[in-house]
Design an enzyme around this catalytic site. Structure first.
Site, PDB file in Angstrom:
ATOM      1  CG  HIS A  85      -1.957  -1.069   1.223  1.00 32.17           C
ATOM      2  ND1 HIS A  85      -3.233  -0.916   0.737  1.00 32.17           N
ATOM      3  CD2 HIS A  85      -1.883  -2.355   1.655  1.00 32.17           C
ATOM      4  CE1 HIS A  85      -3.908  -2.053   0.880  1.00 32.17           C
ATOM      5  NE2 HIS A  85      -3.106  -2.949   1.427  1.00 32.17           N
TER       6      HIS A  85
ATOM      7  CG  ASN B  62      -7.928  -4.167   0.944  1.00 32.94           C
ATOM      8  OD1 ASN B  62      -7.251  -3.192   1.241  1.00 32.94           O
ATOM      9  ND2 ASN B  62      -7.428  -5.384   0.887  1.00 32.94           N
TER      10      ASN B  62
ATOM     11  CG  HIS C 246      -2.512  -1.111  14.942  1.00 30.70           C
ATOM     12  ND1 HIS C 246      -2.612  -2.414  14.494  1.00 30.70           N
ATOM     13  CD2 HIS C 246      -1.952  -1.183  16.180  1.00 30.70           C
ATOM     14  CE1 HIS C 246      -2.127  -3.218  15.418  1.00 30.70           C
ATOM     15  NE2 HIS C 246      -1.721  -2.506  16.445  1.00 30.70           N
TER      16      HIS C 246
ATOM     17  CE1 TYR D 149      -2.322  -2.555   8.415  1.00 32.18           C
ATOM     18  CE2 TYR D 149      -2.440  -4.732   9.398  1.00 32.18           C
ATOM     19  CZ  TYR D 149      -2.680  -3.886   8.336  1.00 32.18           C
ATOM     20  OH  TYR D 149      -3.257  -4.373   7.201  1.00 32.18           O
TER      21      TYR D 149
END
Ligand code: HDE
Length: 706
Positions: A85, A158, A349, A372
């Protein structure tokens, strides 16, 4: 002797005053409202164009602290890009619930109808590096940070509601296979290569996701025109401690829309920043994108009824079985002030949860909950990344005894930096709050410690098939072409065949189309399946983009190719009709200075014809004078403008004088009911109405190249 700063001649460029140095270099000097340039220490700078030298021709002196600091700062500007990403675009906005949801969750942001909670959203591609093009065929990240009164909550989602893999331990392999191949460092931002398909063909659990990524979902027209999903099953907990499972959905108010693949390839060349520019333009123009937040809510009994596991992130619960309850809206209404400070430094996160929301045991989610925090430390370089304004809670106070570390911006005040402590009052610092504090759902857990995958995770093909059969014929055609394209870039025939062996378990017709498209020597045997495909799962129309497209042409762009002598009335009519719909008109002219219209007025160009190909627009109009058509008919870029618009099934309006361009482009005799001659300004509204369908798909069967 005069010093270096005296007696410099002064010049004006517009309103701004400059001074010219001895070497001809340009200096800007503070004064009036213009602030004084300083070093990081706040020391005023006299000259920012010349290093300190011994004599006019050097050498430069080590004592030049201003130069040292400026270069030092520059040398360290980059931070590591995200391992996935990396390419993203962020914006600010707010979320507002329609009603109180206190019966299902105690999360503070859902308690009061109409109360706004600020949000920051970052959209991204997954595989490409930071400088990769926006229209890569890829999943899009859709990560939302809510700055609630009980702390920050992130939905790190997503634009596709499932994932490739069921267990987080596979993630590094998946991403290695998708990104550039390690020996050669390419291909960038694409899955059309051997390693990716080798891995896919050895990962049956990825087959449902393969169907999604080969659909038009991975080539959205705009970040504004796509759905978002939290993917995993989460839990809501209400004040009484009752737990309800929840899946999160974002539904775009703008409707869904994608491009066609050939268009995506060309957009990447014409404007690699197409998606970020589109989002920027829309927000700057006040056309704020909106999504509705939706919940699929269910309990243990409902979950137990499925043959698949609701902890399996490769599965959806079809909306037709469990409708999405729309609970509020999110509006993005502000671009960032600084890309690096906000979009680049924002740290999401999955474990940033607020009281009233909890995890489930989805093994993918559990792995993410580790990853994360870990990745932020690497990327942002200090455990104090939560002190960066975009990451710091905005509506909740941070009070604890955590301290120190690189770049600490605020440490606990006073004597106590531990607890329990026996210092009273303010000096003692913050204390636990069993009433308000975050509580985990007291789920029973037991079992042997083993590396194992539950049998309830074993059906890899049924929902892959369900997705495929739920698409319209046009969309199914795109999927077959996408698979054929990707596998044609795979150099190893055995890998191509292995992928087709999986397709045979999904849909025989699709497998045959792809095998034919690849000229596969022989049809392989179907891949061995842990569980046979359920052939009778009901279609889910919610999975199709074309069945859920926009209701109006609002927020879309019409590209108008014009020449000198363009009919001012027609152009005016088209602009008015577009404006009434909330659509934009962009003028594409032979020269950027624009054209002179039939009434002698000047029409400014937004793009020069070779910089404004039709792929950048949702529909086009070709409004030319007879003379203009004759000239443009000789221009390859003008011919591409119309042939591409036609091939990509766009709606086309044209003045009758423009016909020579269509003739020269070789499409005049094929023009269909998706092409409309604009005889009078009053007809423009009908054209814009026609555009609401976005594409004239019946044309596709004729123009499809392969
Ligand atoms: Fe991520 N993912 N992910 N991911 N992910 C990251 O965190 C990871 C997964 C998603 O705009 C990283 O800050 C693991 C699913 C988004 O800043 C990293 C697994 C979904 C973003 C990471 C997954 C996502 C990331 C890299 C498998 C959809 C961008 C940089 C278990 C629900 C957020 C970063 C942004 C980013 C790990 C799978 C969404 C390395 C281990 C499934 C939108 O921590």
């Amino acid at each position: 002797m005069a010093n270096d700063f005296e007696n410099r001649p002064t010049e004006r460029f517009g309103d701004v005053e400059f001074q010219r140095g001895q070497g001809g270099e340009v200096h800007q000097v503070a004064g009036g409202d213009v602030p004084t340039l300083t070093t990081q220490q706040g020391i005023p700078v006299a000259d920012d164009q010349n290093t300190l030298k011994a004599g006019p021709r050097g050498p430069s002196l080590l004592e030049d602290q201003h130069f040292r600091e400026k270069i030092f700062k520059f040398d360290h500007e980059r931070i590591p890009e995200r391992v996935v990403h990396a390419r993203g675009f962020g914006a600010h906005g707010y979320f507002e619930p329609y009603e109180s949801l206190s019966d299902i969750t105690s999360a503070d942001l859902f308690q009061r109808a109409g109360e706004q909670t600020p949000v920051f959203v970052r959209f991204s591609t997954v595989a490409g590096n930071k400088g990769s093009p926006d229209l890569a065929r890829d999943v899009r990240g859709f990560a939302v940070k809510f700055y609630t009164k009980e702390g920050n909550w992130d939905i790190v989602g997503n634009n596709i509601p499932i994932f490739f893999i069921q267990d987080a331990i596979k993630f590094p392999d998946l991403i290695h296979a998708a990104k550039q191949e390690p020996d050669r460092g390419f291909p960038q931002a694409q899955t059309a290569h051997d390693n990716f398909w080798d891995y896919m063909s050895l990962t049956p659990e990825a087959m449902a996701m393969v169907m999604w990524i080969m659909s038009d979902r991975t080539i959205p027209r705009s970040l504004r025109f796509m759905e978002g999903f939290g993917i995993h099953t989460f839990r809501f907990i209400n004040a009484a401690g009752k737990s309800t499972f929840v899946k999160f959905h974002w539904k775009p108010k703008q409707g869904m829309q994608s491009v066609v693949w050939n268009e995506a390839l060309k957009i990447n060349g014409a404007d690699p920043d197409f998606h970020r520019r589109d989002m920027w333009d829309a927000i700057q123009a006040g056309d704020y994108p909106e999504w509705e937040l939706g919940f699929q809510l269910f309990d243990e009994d409902f979950a137990d009824k499925f043959d698949f596991d609701i902890l399996d992130a490769t599965k959806i619960i079809p909306e037709e079985i469990l409708p999405v309850k729309r609970v509020g809206k999110m509006v993005l209404n502000r671009c960032v002030d600084n890309f690096f400070a906000e979009t680049e430094q924002v740290a999401f996160h999955t474990a940033n949860l607020v009281p009233g929301i909890d995890h489930t045991n989805d093994p993918l989610l559990q792995g993410r909950n580790f990853s994360y925090l870990d990745t932020q430390l690497k990327r942002l370089g200090s455990p104090n990344f939560t002190h960066i304004p975009v990451n710091a809670p905005r509506n909740a106070k941070v009070c604890n005894f955590q301290q120190d570390g690189h770049m600490a911006m605020h440490n606990p005040k006073g004597r106590a930096n531990y607890e329990p402590n026996s210092w009273g009052g303010e000096m003692g610092g913050p204390r636990e709050n069993p009433e308000r504090g975050f509580k985990s759902h007291p789920e029973e857990v037991s079992g042997q410690k083993r590396r194992i995958r539950a049998e309830s995770f074993a059906d890899h093909y049924s929902q892959a098939r369900q997705f495929y059969v739920s698409q319209t014929e046009v969309e199914q055609g795109h999927m077959a072409l996408a698979l054929t394209f990707e596998l044609s870039k795979v150099e190893t025939p055995a890998i191509r065949a292995r992928v087709v062996s999986h397709l045979l378990n999904i849909d025989e017709d699709l497998a045959k189309k792809v095998a034919t498209g690849l000229r596969l020597e022989a049809m392989p045997e179907p891949a061995p399946a842990a569980m046979p495909t359920k052939m009778d799962l009901a279609k889910s129309p919610a999975l199709s983009i074309l069945l859920n497209g926009p209701e109006s042409f609002k927020g879309r762009k019409i590209g108008v190719l014009v020449s000198d002598g363009v009919d001012a009335d027609l152009l005016g009519g088209l602009k008015k009709a577009a404006e009434a719909e909330g659509a934009m008109v962009k003028i594409v002219a032979p020269m950027i200075g624009g054209v002179t219209a039939s009434d002698g007025s000047m029409v400014k160009g937004d793009e020069k014809v070779d910089g404004g190909p039709s792929v950048l627009f949702d529909a086009v109009a070709v409004l030319l004078s007879a003379e203009g058509a004759k000239t443009l008919a000789k221009e390859p870029t003008a011919k591409d403008f119309v042939t591409d618009a036609f091939a990509h099934c766009k709606f086309i309006a044209y003045s009758s004088e423009a016909m020579p361009l269509f003739e020269k482009a070789g499409i005049a005799s094929d023009m269909d009911e998706g092409c409309m001659k604009l005889g009078a300004a009053s007809e423009a509204a009908r054209f814009v109405e026609m555009c609401r369908k976005v594409r004239h798909w019946p044309r596709e069967a004729m123009v499809k190249a392969v």
